[in-house]
Design an enzyme around this catalytic site. Structure first.
Site, PDB file in Angstrom:
ATOM      1  N   GLY A 111       0.777  -1.245   0.000  1.00 39.78           N
ATOM      2  CA  GLY A 111       0.000   0.000   0.000  1.00 39.78           C
ATOM      3  C   GLY A 111       0.804   1.289   0.000  1.00 39.78           C
ATOM      4  N   GLU A 146       4.347   4.416   5.522  1.00 41.22           N
ATOM      5  CA  GLU A 146       3.074   3.683   5.500  1.00 41.22           C
ATOM      6  C   GLU A 146       2.010   4.480   4.760  1.00 41.22           C
ATOM      7  OE1 GLU A 146       1.854   0.980   5.721  1.00 41.22           O
ATOM      8  OE2 GLU A 146       2.070  -0.081   7.608  1.00 41.22           O
ATOM      9  N   ASP A 147       1.053   3.764   4.199  1.00 35.77           N
ATOM     10  CA  ASP A 147      -0.103   4.448   3.618  1.00 35.77           C
ATOM     11  C   ASP A 147      -1.115   4.790   4.709  1.00 35.77           C
ATOM     12  OD1 ASP A 147      -0.346   1.690   3.870  1.00 35.77           O
ATOM     13  OD2 ASP A 147      -1.889   1.521   2.346  1.00 35.77           O
ATOM     14  N   ASP A 196      -3.679   2.102  11.174  1.00 34.53           N
ATOM     15  CA  ASP A 196      -5.056   1.817  11.548  1.00 34.53           C
ATOM     16  C   ASP A 196      -5.059   1.344  13.016  1.00 34.53           C
ATOM     17  OD1 ASP A 196      -7.707   1.077  11.468  1.00 34.53           O
ATOM     18  OD2 ASP A 196      -7.558  -0.251   9.774  1.00 34.53           O
ATOM     19  N   LYS A 249      -5.538   6.852  11.282  1.00 35.60           N
ATOM     20  CA  LYS A 249      -6.927   6.596  11.674  1.00 35.60           C
ATOM     21  C   LYS A 249      -6.938   6.278  13.167  1.00 35.60           C
ATOM     22  CE  LYS A 249      -9.930   4.240   8.676  1.00 35.60           C
ATOM     23  NZ  LYS A 249     -10.549   2.982   8.151  1.00 35.60           N
ATOM     24  N   PHE A 302     -14.177   3.754   5.252  1.00 37.47           N
ATOM     25  CA  PHE A 302     -13.458   2.773   4.416  1.00 37.47           C
ATOM     26  C   PHE A 302     -12.804   3.511   3.258  1.00 37.47           C
ATOM     27  CE2 PHE A 302     -12.030  -0.764   2.267  1.00 37.47           C
ATOM     28  CZ  PHE A 302     -12.327  -1.928   2.953  1.00 37.47           C
ATOM     29  N   ASP A 330      -6.287  -0.398  -0.762  1.00 35.13           N
ATOM     30  CA  ASP A 330      -7.120  -1.301  -1.550  1.00 35.13           C
ATOM     31  C   ASP A 330      -8.338  -1.826  -0.811  1.00 35.13           C
ATOM     32  OD1 ASP A 330      -5.584  -3.018   0.267  1.00 35.13           O
ATOM     33  OD2 ASP A 330      -6.311  -4.691  -0.953  1.00 35.13           O
ATOM     34  N   ARG A 370      -6.235   0.426  -5.762  1.00 39.62           N
ATOM     35  CA  ARG A 370      -4.937   0.962  -5.332  1.00 39.62           C
ATOM     36  C   ARG A 370      -4.424   2.055  -6.265  1.00 39.62           C
ATOM     37  NH1 ARG A 370      -2.452  -2.334  -1.394  1.00 39.62           N
ATOM     38  NH2 ARG A 370      -2.784  -4.563  -1.603  1.00 39.62           N
TER      39      ARG A 370
HETATM   40  C1  PRP Z   1      -2.433  -2.182   5.496  1.00 35.65           C
HETATM   41  C2  PRP Z   1      -1.631  -0.899   5.506  1.00 35.65           C
HETATM   42  C3  PRP Z   1      -0.811  -1.014   6.758  1.00 35.65           C
HETATM   43  C4  PRP Z   1      -1.700  -1.817   7.680  1.00 35.65           C
HETATM   44  C5  PRP Z   1      -2.360  -0.899   8.654  1.00 35.65           C
HETATM   45  O1  PRP Z   1      -1.646  -3.183   4.947  1.00 35.65           O
HETATM   46  O2  PRP Z   1      -0.818  -0.768   4.358  1.00 35.65           O
HETATM   47  O3  PRP Z   1       0.401  -1.706   6.545  1.00 35.65           O
HETATM   48  O4  PRP Z   1      -2.690  -2.459   6.857  1.00 35.65           O
HETATM   49  O5  PRP Z   1      -3.165  -1.624   9.526  1.00 35.65           O
HETATM   50  P1  PRP Z   1      -2.863  -1.784  11.073  1.00 35.65           P
HETATM   51  O6  PRP Z   1      -2.454  -0.444  11.605  1.00 35.65           O
HETATM   52  O7  PRP Z   1      -4.225  -2.215  11.603  1.00 35.65           O
HETATM   53  O8  PRP Z   1      -1.819  -2.824  11.265  1.00 35.65           O
HETATM   54  P2  PRP Z   1      -2.198  -4.569   4.454  1.00 35.65           P
HETATM   55  O9  PRP Z   1      -1.791  -5.628   5.427  1.00 35.65           O
HETATM   56  O10 PRP Z   1      -3.652  -4.466   4.131  1.00 35.65           O
HETATM   57  O11 PRP Z   1      -1.341  -4.821   3.147  1.00 35.65           O
HETATM   58  P3  PRP Z   1      -1.178  -3.889   1.857  1.00 35.65           P
HETATM   59  O12 PRP Z   1      -0.234  -2.782   2.219  1.00 35.65           O
HETATM   60  O13 PRP Z   1      -0.590  -4.824   0.856  1.00 35.65           O
HETATM   61  O14 PRP Z   1      -2.543  -3.374   1.451  1.00 35.65           O
END
Ligand code: PRP
Length: 179
Positions: free
Chosen positions: A45, A99-100, A103, A131, A152, A159, A165
């Site tokens: 991401g 990071e994107d 969460d 977030k 969302f 994604d 994405r």
């Molecule tokens: C997403 C995003 C962060 C993580 C955040 O990655 O890129 O790495 O989730 O969530 P958290 O704070 O609850 O840990 P994901 O695992 O969906 O993989 P991606 O980057 O390939 O979309």
């Protein structure tokens, strides 16, 4: 606009503008300390944000990638499995994790601890989105693009089932597209 998007939260122009500001702040703070960070982007991401942000950091930065995933059934413990590790040792390096979105904070918290344990000199976080309403780990990013509510969001790397994405903006997905 993509027909599955309810509303655009941040346009491409706004993301570029904010990335410039973050880049300037990072340049100033690391530059004043006489340091240059290794940008470590977590796949997948964070790739569009990494590509935008690094253009605005006026230091001799390098970048590398990690890919991590939660162990099945251990989401709450924050244990992660490394799918792709960094190519070089982090000993003595100043790491800036890219990071994107932060969460729950579980991913970044676990990666941060791991890199510190491996001897990084410092580990900081830059995230396009924060977030905080979903956080369950005590972690705060050092550089934050935008703070969002519990919606969302997709686009600019983020994604839903690997879709959306490549949208150049950050939008809110229509409810019927994920429920
Ligand atoms: C997403 C995003 C962060 C993580 C955040 O990655 O890129 O790495 O989730 O969530 P958290 O704070 O609850 O840990 P994901 O695992 O969906 O993989 P991606 O980057 O390939 O979309």
């Amino acid at each position: 606009m993509n027909r599955d998007i309810k509303k655009v939260l941040y346009s491409e122009e706004e993301i570029i503008e904010r990335s410039k500001e973050l880049g300037a702040q990072i340049t100033k703070e690391y530059g004043e300390a006489g340091r240059s960070p290794l940008l470590v982007a977590l796949l997948r991401g964070s790739v569009p944000f990494l590509a935008e942000l690094m253009k605005h950091i006026d230091l001799d930065v390098q970048y590398d990638f990690m890919d991590v995933t939660s162990y099945a059934g251990t989401e709450t413990t924050g244990e992660i499995k490394i799918l792709k590790d960094l190519d070089t040792s982090v000993k003595g390096l100043d790491i800036l994790l890219v990071e994107d979105i932060v969460d729950t904070g579980r991913t970044i918290n676990a990666v941060m601890s791991m890199l510190k344990n491996k001897g990084a000199n410092s580990v900081k976080i830059v995230t396009l989105l924060d977030k905080p309403s979903r956080r369950d780990k005590d972690v705060t990013a050092d550089y934050i693009g935008f703070t969002v509510g519990n919606e969302f969001v997709v686009g600019f790397g983020m994604d839903y089932n690997q879709h959306y994405r490549c949208l150049p903006y950050i939008g809110v997905l229509k409810d019927e597209c994920y429920s």
